[in-house]
Structure formats: structure tokens, C-alpha cells
Scaffold this active site. Structure first.
Site, PDB file in Angstrom:
ATOM      1  N   GLU A  35      -1.804  -3.965   4.119  1.00 16.76           N
ATOM      2  CA  GLU A  35      -1.283  -3.367   2.879  1.00 16.76           C
ATOM      3  C   GLU A  35       0.101  -2.817   3.190  1.00 16.76           C
ATOM      4  O   GLU A  35       0.242  -1.873   3.968  1.00 16.76           O
ATOM      5  CB  GLU A  35      -2.192  -2.244   2.367  1.00 16.76           C
ATOM      6  CG  GLU A  35      -1.630  -1.550   1.123  1.00 16.76           C
ATOM      7  CD  GLU A  35      -2.411  -0.303   0.723  1.00 16.76           C
ATOM      8  OE1 GLU A  35      -1.771   0.643   0.198  1.00 16.76           O
ATOM      9  OE2 GLU A  35      -3.638  -0.252   0.946  1.00 16.76           O
ATOM     10  N   THR A  62       1.119   1.454  -3.166  1.00 18.07           N
ATOM     11  CA  THR A  62       1.985   2.380  -3.908  1.00 18.07           C
ATOM     12  C   THR A  62       2.859   1.616  -4.904  1.00 18.07           C
ATOM     13  O   THR A  62       4.072   1.810  -4.974  1.00 18.07           O
ATOM     14  CB  THR A  62       2.856   3.234  -2.949  1.00 18.07           C
ATOM     15  OG1 THR A  62       2.093   3.585  -1.793  1.00 18.07           O
ATOM     16  CG2 THR A  62       3.309   4.525  -3.632  1.00 18.07           C
ATOM     17  N   LYS A 122      -9.816   2.896  -5.430  1.00 21.74           N
ATOM     18  CA  LYS A 122      -9.353   3.616  -4.243  1.00 21.74           C
ATOM     19  C   LYS A 122      -9.595   5.100  -4.477  1.00 21.74           C
ATOM     20  O   LYS A 122      -9.084   5.664  -5.452  1.00 21.74           O
ATOM     21  CB  LYS A 122      -7.858   3.335  -4.042  1.00 21.74           C
ATOM     22  CG  LYS A 122      -7.219   4.155  -2.934  1.00 21.74           C
ATOM     23  CD  LYS A 122      -5.801   3.691  -2.691  1.00 21.74           C
ATOM     24  CE  LYS A 122      -4.797   4.751  -3.037  1.00 21.74           C
ATOM     25  NZ  LYS A 122      -3.471   4.492  -2.450  1.00 21.74           N
TER      26      LYS A 122
END
Length: 202
Positions: A35, A62, A122
Site C-alpha cells: 500500500e 490515504t 479499515k
């Protein structure tokens, strides 16, 4: 692939060069999922570079908005992670056949993420939300949801998160220790990666 991997390394560094080194070392250690967060300079170019490697599942972290999501998907990102619930980003991921992983903490936020089409929720920030106990509590209400706790998760406490019901975990910290990477301490990163790869459900 995410469930099988159990660990998603979260790459967040101050320069693209450090991130590229981290990705290469983690790959060498045997990690197949990366990621790359968009707070890292030139993150989209890094996603494009590593997404082209056979056997790697590369995602973007993000992701701030739909424009960024589109750029990441075009670069080959196969999952999009946001610290919050953004229905527009989730819809773009779904339309592209990529995994949508929005961040949530409370049951209300988790419900909003699911209503928007999240594939994975998440739990962020996991440690300050209550750690494994929080994951266990929300999983009691959402037994069929794939949860990925991130934030304060490491190789030592990951088994507790998995035992609490997490499908897999996100780890940054020592796994992507910028000071060690900058110092060229490859052995420390490989060791941390192998510790993470050895994580078993408690």
C-alpha cells in the site's frame, strides 16, 4: 490475496526514493501486497512502477478525493484506501474492479462505509479506538464484514487483532522505518518483514 497475505505494509515516507527502496526490500522479503500512500511524493509514479511487477498486488493509501482515485486506478492500483468514508472514491474503485477500503471507527461510520459499497472496512486509528477489543466489539455487530485495523498495529500485536476477527492488518512503523531505510539498514527491514510474514492467528 489480502486475506492470504494477512499483512498489508503501509508505505509512507518523505521521499519517493525511500519509498521505492522500502517497496523493493519488502518485495525481496517475500511480501506480495504493497500500500503506497499518497502522502508520499510521486506516489502515483511508484504505484505505476510496482503495479507492473508480476505477482504484486499494489494499492493506494490515504486517497484524498476522486481525482486522485482516478489517477491511482489508471496507474494500476488494485485497492484504494481512505482514512474516512468517501462514497465517490468507493464508487470509482468498484467500477474499476478494484477493492474499496474506506476507514471507519464507530458502528455508524462502518454502516455508512458498507452502504457506500465498501469491500473492506479499515478500522482506523485502531490502537486509539481500543485495539483488538474494539475490533472484537464491532465484529459482533458486523460478523460478515472484512475488517483491516491500521494505526498502531505491529508484528507483536497483530495476532491479537486477527484473533479478534480482523481479516488482515495494515502495518507501517518498523516495517517501513524511514530512518533505517535512509541509513541503508536493509537487514532490519527484511527482519521486520519476515516477522510480519510469520504472523499467525492467535
Amino acid at each position: 490475496m489480502l486475506r492470504r497475505a494477512r499483512v498489508v505494509p503501509v508505505i509512507r515516507t518523505s521521499t519517493a526514493a525511500l519509498a521505492a527502496t522500502a517497496c523493493a526490500w519488502l518485495r525481496e522479503a517475500g511480501m506480495t501486497v504493497l500500500e503506497i500512500t499518497l502522502t508520499t511524493p510521486d506516489a502515483v509514479a511508484l504505484i505505476r512502477e510496482f503495479a507492473a511487477e508480476p505477482g504484486l498486488l499494489v494499492g493506494a493509501g490515504t486517497v484524498p478525493d476522486e481525482a486522485a482515485a482516478e489517477a491511482c486506478l489508471a496507474a494500476g492500483a488494485r485497492f484504494l484506501v481512505t482514512p474516512w468514508v468517501d462514497p465517490g472514491v468507493i464508487a470509482l474503485a468498484r467500477a474499476a474492479g478494484a477493492c474499496a477500503m474506506p476507514g471507519a471507527m464507530t458502528p455508524t461510520e462502518i454502516r455508512a462505509a458498507l452502504a457506500a459499497g465498501a469491500d473492506v472496512v479499515k478500522i482506523f486509528p485502531a490502537s486509539s479506538a481500543g485495539g483488538p477489543a474494539h475490533v472484537k466489539a464491532v465484529r459482533a455487530v458486523f460478523p460478515d464484514v472484512a475488517f483491516c485495523p491500521t494505526g498502531g498495529v505491529d508484528a507483536a500485536n497483530a495476532p491479537a487483532y486477527l484473533a479478534a476477527g480482523a481479516a488482515f492488518v495494515g502495518i507501517g512503523g518498523r516495517l517501513v522505518d524511514e530512518a533505517r531505510i535512509a541509513a541503508g539498514d536493509k537487514s532490519a527491514i527484511l527482519r521486520a518483514a519476515r516477522e510480519a510474514l510469520g504472523i499467525e492467528q492467535a
